[in-house]
Each structure stands twice: as C-alpha cells, then as structure tokens.
Design a protein around this motif. Sequence first.
Motif, PDB file in Angstrom:
ATOM      1  N   GLN A  37      54.833  38.542  23.368  1.00 49.21           N
ATOM      2  CA  GLN A  37      54.627  37.254  23.700  1.00 49.21           C
ATOM      3  C   GLN A  37      55.788  36.835  24.426  1.00 49.21           C
ATOM      4  N   GLN A  38      56.253  37.661  25.398  1.00 57.55           N
ATOM      5  CA  GLN A  38      57.502  37.309  26.327  1.00 57.55           C
ATOM      6  C   GLN A  38      57.189  38.044  27.647  1.00 57.55           C
ATOM      7  N   TRP A  39      57.951  37.621  28.518  1.00 56.42           N
ATOM      8  CA  TRP A  39      57.938  38.066  29.992  1.00 56.42           C
ATOM      9  C   TRP A  39      58.941  39.166  30.007  1.00 56.42           C
ATOM     10  N   GLU A  40      58.495  40.282  30.651  1.00 60.09           N
ATOM     11  CA  GLU A  40      59.120  41.472  30.848  1.00 60.09           C
ATOM     12  C   GLU A  40      59.555  41.666  32.349  1.00 60.09           C
ATOM     13  N   LYS A  41      60.621  41.760  32.817  1.00 59.57           N
ATOM     14  CA  LYS A  41      61.130  42.111  34.336  1.00 59.57           C
ATOM     15  C   LYS A  41      60.546  43.661  34.518  1.00 59.57           C
ATOM     16  N   ARG A  42      59.804  43.432  35.657  1.00 63.32           N
ATOM     17  CA  ARG A  42      59.508  44.853  36.287  1.00 63.32           C
ATOM     18  C   ARG A  42      60.355  45.549  37.393  1.00 63.32           C
ATOM     19  N   ASN A  43      60.194  46.476  37.843  1.00 63.46           N
ATOM     20  CA  ASN A  43      60.880  47.091  38.788  1.00 63.46           C
ATOM     21  C   ASN A  43      60.469  46.807  40.221  1.00 63.46           C
ATOM     22  N   CYS A  44      60.247  45.378  40.352  1.00 64.30           N
ATOM     23  CA  CYS A  44      60.044  44.993  41.905  1.00 64.30           C
ATOM     24  C   CYS A  44      60.363  43.696  42.332  1.00 64.30           C
ATOM     25  N   GLU A  45      61.298  43.409  43.265  1.00 63.11           N
ATOM     26  CA  GLU A  45      61.846  42.278  43.901  1.00 63.11           C
ATOM     27  C   GLU A  45      62.058  42.509  45.146  1.00 63.11           C
ATOM     28  N   GLY A  46      62.094  41.423  45.854  1.00 63.53           N
ATOM     29  CA  GLY A  46      62.242  41.458  47.370  1.00 63.53           C
ATOM     30  C   GLY A  46      61.389  40.269  48.082  1.00 63.53           C
ATOM     31  N   SER A  47      61.173  40.385  49.185  1.00 64.45           N
ATOM     32  CA  SER A  47      60.767  39.387  50.022  1.00 64.45           C
ATOM     33  C   SER A  47      58.933  39.681  49.745  1.00 64.45           C
ATOM     34  N   LEU A  48      58.351  38.463  49.705  1.00 63.50           N
ATOM     35  CA  LEU A  48      56.924  38.476  49.522  1.00 63.50           C
ATOM     36  C   LEU A  48      56.299  37.758  50.732  1.00 63.50           C
ATOM     37  N   PHE A  49      55.050  38.198  51.221  1.00 64.19           N
ATOM     38  CA  PHE A  49      54.320  37.813  52.312  1.00 64.19           C
ATOM     39  C   PHE A  49      53.009  37.860  51.844  1.00 64.19           C
ATOM     40  N   VAL A  50      52.191  36.735  52.537  1.00 64.67           N
ATOM     41  CA  VAL A  50      50.808  36.813  52.568  1.00 64.67           C
ATOM     42  C   VAL A  50      50.357  37.223  53.971  1.00 64.67           C
ATOM     43  N   VAL A  51      49.501  37.937  53.969  1.00 65.01           N
ATOM     44  CA  VAL A  51      49.170  38.567  55.133  1.00 65.01           C
ATOM     45  C   VAL A  51      47.511  38.684  55.480  1.00 65.01           C
ATOM     46  N   LYS A  52      47.497  38.517  56.855  1.00 66.34           N
ATOM     47  CA  LYS A  52      45.943  38.548  57.196  1.00 66.34           C
ATOM     48  C   LYS A  52      45.913  39.821  57.846  1.00 66.34           C
ATOM     49  N   ARG A  53      44.596  40.418  57.517  1.00 63.70           N
ATOM     50  CA  ARG A  53      44.391  41.824  58.050  1.00 63.70           C
ATOM     51  C   ARG A  53      43.185  41.813  58.922  1.00 63.70           C
ATOM     52  N   SER A  54      42.927  42.619  59.846  1.00 61.45           N
ATOM     53  CA  SER A  54      41.662  42.839  60.442  1.00 61.45           C
ATOM     54  C   SER A  54      40.631  43.471  60.048  1.00 61.45           C
ATOM     55  N   ASP A  55      40.755  44.055  58.872  1.00 55.47           N
ATOM     56  CA  ASP A  55      39.555  44.527  57.924  1.00 55.47           C
ATOM     57  C   ASP A  55      39.716  44.251  56.680  1.00 55.47           C
ATOM     58  N   VAL A  56      38.517  44.337  55.945  1.00 52.40           N
ATOM     59  CA  VAL A  56      38.499  44.108  54.565  1.00 52.40           C
ATOM     60  C   VAL A  56      39.277  45.078  53.733  1.00 52.40           C
ATOM     61  N   PRO A  57      40.293  44.574  52.677  1.00 54.37           N
ATOM     62  CA  PRO A  57      40.438  43.050  52.286  1.00 54.37           C
ATOM     63  C   PRO A  57      41.005  42.315  53.515  1.00 54.37           C
ATOM     64  N   ARG A  58      40.593  40.999  53.671  1.00 57.95           N
ATOM     65  CA  ARG A  58      41.163  40.250  54.806  1.00 57.95           C
ATOM     66  C   ARG A  58      42.573  39.824  54.328  1.00 57.95           C
ATOM     67  N   PHE A  59      42.861  39.523  53.181  1.00 53.36           N
ATOM     68  CA  PHE A  59      44.310  38.972  52.817  1.00 53.36           C
ATOM     69  C   PHE A  59      44.827  39.818  51.763  1.00 53.36           C
ATOM     70  N   ASN A  60      46.066  39.866  51.697  1.00 52.83           N
ATOM     71  CA  ASN A  60      46.845  40.492  50.723  1.00 52.83           C
ATOM     72  C   ASN A  60      48.090  39.925  50.474  1.00 52.83           C
ATOM     73  N   MET A  61      48.612  40.074  49.286  1.00 50.51           N
ATOM     74  CA  MET A  61      50.013  39.475  49.038  1.00 50.51           C
ATOM     75  C   MET A  61      50.962  40.947  48.923  1.00 50.51           C
ATOM     76  N   VAL A  62      51.795  40.884  49.385  1.00 47.68           N
ATOM     77  CA  VAL A  62      52.872  41.810  49.632  1.00 47.68           C
ATOM     78  C   VAL A  62      54.314  41.631  49.258  1.00 47.68           C
ATOM     79  N   VAL A  63      54.725  42.397  48.393  1.00 48.56           N
ATOM     80  CA  VAL A  63      56.250  42.361  48.056  1.00 48.56           C
ATOM     81  C   VAL A  63      56.818  43.589  48.629  1.00 48.56           C
ATOM     82  N   LEU A  64      57.748  43.280  49.381  1.00 49.70           N
ATOM     83  CA  LEU A  64      58.682  44.543  49.955  1.00 49.70           C
ATOM     84  C   LEU A  64      59.795  44.925  49.030  1.00 49.70           C
ATOM     85  N   ASN A  65      59.400  45.664  48.178  1.00 49.17           N
ATOM     86  CA  ASN A  65      60.318  46.206  47.212  1.00 49.17           C
ATOM     87  C   ASN A  65      61.745  46.575  47.398  1.00 49.17           C
TER      88      ASN A  65
END
Length: 127
Positions: free
Chosen positions: A46-74
């Motif tokens: 019942q607690q939050w645990e830090k994962r090995n992922c941190e950096g800049s986050l981007f919500v991006v639009k793509r030309s193909d399916v899936p149209r949108f992604n959320m990306v964290v450049l780790n």
Amino acid sequence: MPPITVNQEAKRAANLRVLQRMDNQIIDIVGSATHVVLYEFNSSAQQWEKRNCEGSLFVVKRSDVPRFNMVVLNRSSKENLVVTLTSSFQMQMREPYLIFRLATNDSNEQKIHGIWFFNSEDREATS
C-alpha cells in the motif's frame, strides 16, 4: 557574461528531432514537461515505489496508429517509457501524481502508475 537564452521554438524542434530518432512516425509534440519521475503502486505494501525512469515527458502525435503516445525520455536507463494513448486510456490527477493503469507484458494484470512532476504547472497542462 549575459545568460544564455534558448529560443523556445528551437528547443521544441530539437526535442522533436530526438523523439523522431526513436520513432519516425512522430510528427508533433502536443505537450511536455521538463522533469518527471515514474512510480508504481505496490498494492500489497500500500505504497508508491520509485521506478528506474525519470526525465522529460512528451505527449506526441504520430502519423500512424496509435495516433498519440506519452513518452518519457529516461535519464536513468536506456529504456524509455512509451505509453499508447487511446480512447480507453484513463488517468486522473491526485496530488502529487498523474495516475494511470498499464497492462503488464506477461498477463492481463494492470499495474497502477503515477508520474510525479517537478513542476505542478506541467502536470496540470499535461493532464
């Protein structure tokens, strides 16, 4: 010596080029946050645990399916976080996290993740 100022459009273009190197279908950056950290909720503890992922986050639009992604450049490892944003994607804001569910690769189980934003204004703009 005067401070160095970076033109926001030049910064956006540079970020877009970096993202396109990892996925050439990315055509636009819809939103971004300078620094985020990924957490996972441990239901047994019942607690939050830090994962090995941190950096800049981007919500991006793509030309193909899936149209949108959320990306964290780790910055913590070579593995970036990429989350497909579809009509079934659900998230909610709960201070200080943006919370969402992700299916695990090996089962239909869904894990609860939270993204902590260094800048709370980035969290509000991204949600």
